[in-house]
Design an enzyme around this catalytic site. Sequence first.
Site, PDB file in Angstrom:
ATOM      1  CD  GLN A  15      -1.883   0.265   3.510  1.00  0.00           C
ATOM      2  OE1 GLN A  15      -2.646   0.953   3.066  1.00  0.00           O
ATOM      3  NE2 GLN A  15      -1.506   0.282   4.885  1.00  0.00           N
ATOM      4  N   GLY A  17       4.080   1.402  -1.231  1.00  0.00           N
ATOM      5  CA  GLY A  17       4.466   1.335  -2.743  1.00  0.00           C
ATOM      6  C   GLY A  17       3.560   2.186  -3.631  1.00  0.00           C
ATOM      7  NE  ARG A  98       9.876  -1.887  18.906  1.00  0.00           N
ATOM      8  CZ  ARG A  98       9.500  -1.144  17.831  1.00  0.00           C
ATOM      9  NH1 ARG A  98       8.282  -1.055  17.507  1.00  0.00           N
ATOM     10  NH2 ARG A  98      10.367  -0.231  17.262  1.00  0.00           N
ATOM     11  CG  ASN A 105      10.742  -7.726   9.566  1.00  0.00           C
ATOM     12  OD1 ASN A 105      10.694  -7.793   8.384  1.00  0.00           O
ATOM     13  ND2 ASN A 105       9.663  -7.557  10.441  1.00  0.00           N
ATOM     14  CG  ASN A 131       7.648   0.073  11.242  1.00  0.00           C
ATOM     15  OD1 ASN A 131       8.520   0.982  11.660  1.00  0.00           O
ATOM     16  ND2 ASN A 131       6.197   0.596  11.091  1.00  0.00           N
ATOM     17  CG  ASP A 159       7.056   9.150  13.834  1.00  0.00           C
ATOM     18  OD1 ASP A 159       6.016   8.611  13.846  1.00  0.00           O
ATOM     19  OD2 ASP A 159       8.163   8.661  13.709  1.00  0.00           O
ATOM     20  NE  ARG A 162       1.414   9.797  12.028  1.00  0.00           N
ATOM     21  CZ  ARG A 162       1.559   8.209  11.885  1.00  0.00           C
ATOM     22  NH1 ARG A 162       2.693   7.892  12.862  1.00  0.00           N
ATOM     23  NH2 ARG A 162       1.223   7.311  11.105  1.00  0.00           N
ATOM     24  CG  HIS A 187       8.551   4.748  13.511  1.00  0.00           C
ATOM     25  ND1 HIS A 187       7.805   5.715  13.348  1.00  0.00           N
ATOM     26  CD2 HIS A 187       8.000   3.711  12.697  1.00  0.00           C
ATOM     27  CE1 HIS A 187       6.599   5.425  12.930  1.00  0.00           C
ATOM     28  NE2 HIS A 187       6.614   3.947  12.586  1.00  0.00           N
TER      29      HIS A 187
HETATM   30  P1  NAX Z   1       2.042  -3.709   2.881  1.00  0.00           P
HETATM   31  O1  NAX Z   1       1.818  -5.007   3.481  1.00  0.00           O
HETATM   32  O2  NAX Z   1       0.757  -3.210   2.055  1.00  0.00           O
HETATM   33  O3  NAX Z   1       2.905  -3.889   1.905  1.00  0.00           O
HETATM   34  C1  NAX Z   1       4.406  -4.408   1.988  1.00  0.00           C
HETATM   35  C2  NAX Z   1       4.661  -4.985   0.791  1.00  0.00           C
HETATM   36  O4  NAX Z   1       6.113  -5.671   1.072  1.00  0.00           O
HETATM   37  C3  NAX Z   1       3.817  -6.414   0.278  1.00  0.00           C
HETATM   38  O5  NAX Z   1       3.446  -6.081  -1.096  1.00  0.00           O
HETATM   39  C4  NAX Z   1       5.014  -7.549   0.365  1.00  0.00           C
HETATM   40  O6  NAX Z   1       4.584  -8.488  -0.316  1.00  0.00           O
HETATM   41  C5  NAX Z   1       6.247  -7.014   0.303  1.00  0.00           C
HETATM   42  N1  NAX Z   1       7.576  -7.599   1.080  1.00  0.00           N
HETATM   43  C6  NAX Z   1       7.363  -8.231   2.262  1.00  0.00           C
HETATM   44  N2  NAX Z   1       8.542  -8.627   2.451  1.00  0.00           N
HETATM   45  C7  NAX Z   1       9.482  -8.394   1.384  1.00  0.00           C
HETATM   46  C8  NAX Z   1      10.840  -8.677   1.058  1.00  0.00           C
HETATM   47  N3  NAX Z   1      11.651  -9.510   1.740  1.00  0.00           N
HETATM   48  N4  NAX Z   1      11.273  -8.080  -0.008  1.00  0.00           N
HETATM   49  C9  NAX Z   1      10.570  -7.323  -0.832  1.00  0.00           C
HETATM   50  N5  NAX Z   1       9.017  -7.150  -0.669  1.00  0.00           N
HETATM   51  C10 NAX Z   1       8.458  -7.626   0.423  1.00  0.00           C
HETATM   52  O7  NAX Z   1       2.439  -2.755   3.972  1.00  0.00           O
HETATM   53  P2  NAX Z   1       2.842  -1.252   3.937  1.00  0.00           P
HETATM   54  O8  NAX Z   1       1.383  -0.560   4.539  1.00  0.00           O
HETATM   55  O9  NAX Z   1       3.155  -0.829   2.465  1.00  0.00           O
HETATM   56  O10 NAX Z   1       3.974  -0.856   4.838  1.00  0.00           O
HETATM   57  C11 NAX Z   1       5.176  -1.345   4.618  1.00  0.00           C
HETATM   58  C12 NAX Z   1       6.049  -1.003   5.869  1.00  0.00           C
HETATM   59  O11 NAX Z   1       6.123   0.126   6.257  1.00  0.00           O
HETATM   60  C13 NAX Z   1       5.616  -2.033   7.148  1.00  0.00           C
HETATM   61  O12 NAX Z   1       6.515  -2.524   7.646  1.00  0.00           O
HETATM   62  C14 NAX Z   1       4.904  -0.872   7.947  1.00  0.00           C
HETATM   63  O13 NAX Z   1       5.065  -1.424   9.283  1.00  0.00           O
HETATM   64  C15 NAX Z   1       5.939   0.246   7.663  1.00  0.00           C
HETATM   65  N6  NAX Z   1       5.513   1.734   8.113  1.00  0.00           N
HETATM   66  C16 NAX Z   1       6.581   2.409   8.467  1.00  0.00           C
HETATM   67  C17 NAX Z   1       6.321   3.767   8.882  1.00  0.00           C
HETATM   68  C18 NAX Z   1       6.979   4.550   9.399  1.00  0.00           C
HETATM   69  O14 NAX Z   1       6.730   5.750   9.909  1.00  0.00           O
HETATM   70  N7  NAX Z   1       8.455   4.145   9.394  1.00  0.00           N
HETATM   71  C19 NAX Z   1       4.749   4.248   8.665  1.00  0.00           C
HETATM   72  C20 NAX Z   1       3.947   3.564   8.057  1.00  0.00           C
HETATM   73  C21 NAX Z   1       4.115   2.208   7.975  1.00  0.00           C
HETATM   74  O15 NAX Z   1       3.308   1.626   9.167  1.00  0.00           O
END
Ligand code: NAX
Length: 326
Positions: A15, A17, A98, A105, A131, A159, A162, A187
């Site tokens: 999402q 992306g 956590r 990861n 994360n 953050d 926000r 974060h």
């Molecule tokens: P989604 O689950 O919509 O998308 C993640 C995508 O990553 C999926 O399409 C999955 O197939 C792919 N993926 C997983 N492992 C992979 C790998 N080893 N290599 C390549 N692709 C891989 O998550 P989304 O909402 O896009 O969030 C992505 C990440 O951002 C999450 O870890 C989320 O926790 C983190 N966030 C970080 C934030 C920040 O402020 N630092 C805020 C927003 C978000 O929560």
Amino acid sequence: MTRPMRIAVTGAAGQIGYSLLFRIASGEMLGPDQPVIIQGLELPVAMNALEGVAMELTDSAFPLLHGVEVADDPKIAFKGADIVLLVGSRPRSAGMERADLIRVNGPIFTGQGQAIDTVAAEDAKVLVVGNPCNTNCLIAAAQARRVPRANFTAMTRLDHNRAVGQLALRAQATPAQVKNVIIWGNHSSTMVPDTDRATIDGRSVPDLLDSAWLEGPFDETVRERGKAIIQARGKSSAASAANAAIDHIHDWFLGTGDQEWTSMAVPSQGQYGVPEGLIFSFPCRITGPWQYEIVEGLELSASVKSKMQATIDELASERETVKDLL
Ligand code: NAX
């Protein structure tokens, strides 16, 4: 003609992306004169979805987009990359703590860190969004031999934004009038939003807004905003996260304009008593394209100092959890 920059994005069909790639391609991240080539990485199960996103990028006919490549192997996706946005990671599943999330990861970010160091440009700039982003960044950076470790950063800009948004709302100002907010630390809910030096339209925030609101509802709203978005939307922040990633890279490359600093999680060299090497969010000043320096010498209030220890301790314990990967 300006050489196109290669931008690798992991989790490219997710999402965040879906919002991020189109804004990179439209020039919002690197400016209107910088062509780009997008190199998306996904898990094999999501490659069909990523092909669809690539088709939509082509269909947008962005003048600055000089190519879209997709792969399920980081050694292909990161090849020659000038910028690597590590967005994809394993989400937390029910019952996972956590520490468990950090452990599952870890190997992903070890592998991706190795791939960056082997095939990306030797001065590649890295932003970790997935994360737990600070510690995932620490793990990836531990693989760096060729690419400088200082080029590995993690995202606390959401953050920061926000906090700016909340201050603007409260003061009935616009976000552009809010300057010099700081997010310190991790974060996570231990982050420390600091408005001691922030200004709104040139006026000091501690003078303008009451301290009970700043210490109470403001602080809590910023720290817990991610949960509030999930409750309201049923999904985690995506467009605002993509926007923050755009802002982080934009400012690192093009500067912060009339802001003195922005918040970036970068490797500590011991500033403000933060143990060396932790990926910690500091106020960072941009001194030239791709040049940041941690703003030093700020006097911290007793309240900020006491909260800083909790976020330092959390990051130190996360580092302990993954010490075999470092
Ligand atoms: P989604 O689950 O919509 O998308 C993640 C995508 O990553 C999926 O399409 C999955 O197939 C792919 N993926 C997983 N492992 C992979 C790998 N080893 N290599 C390549 N692709 C891989 O998550 P989304 O909402 O896009 O969030 C992505 C990440 O951002 C999450 O870890 C989320 O926790 C983190 N966030 C970080 C934030 C920040 O402020 N630092 C805020 C927003 C978000 O929560």
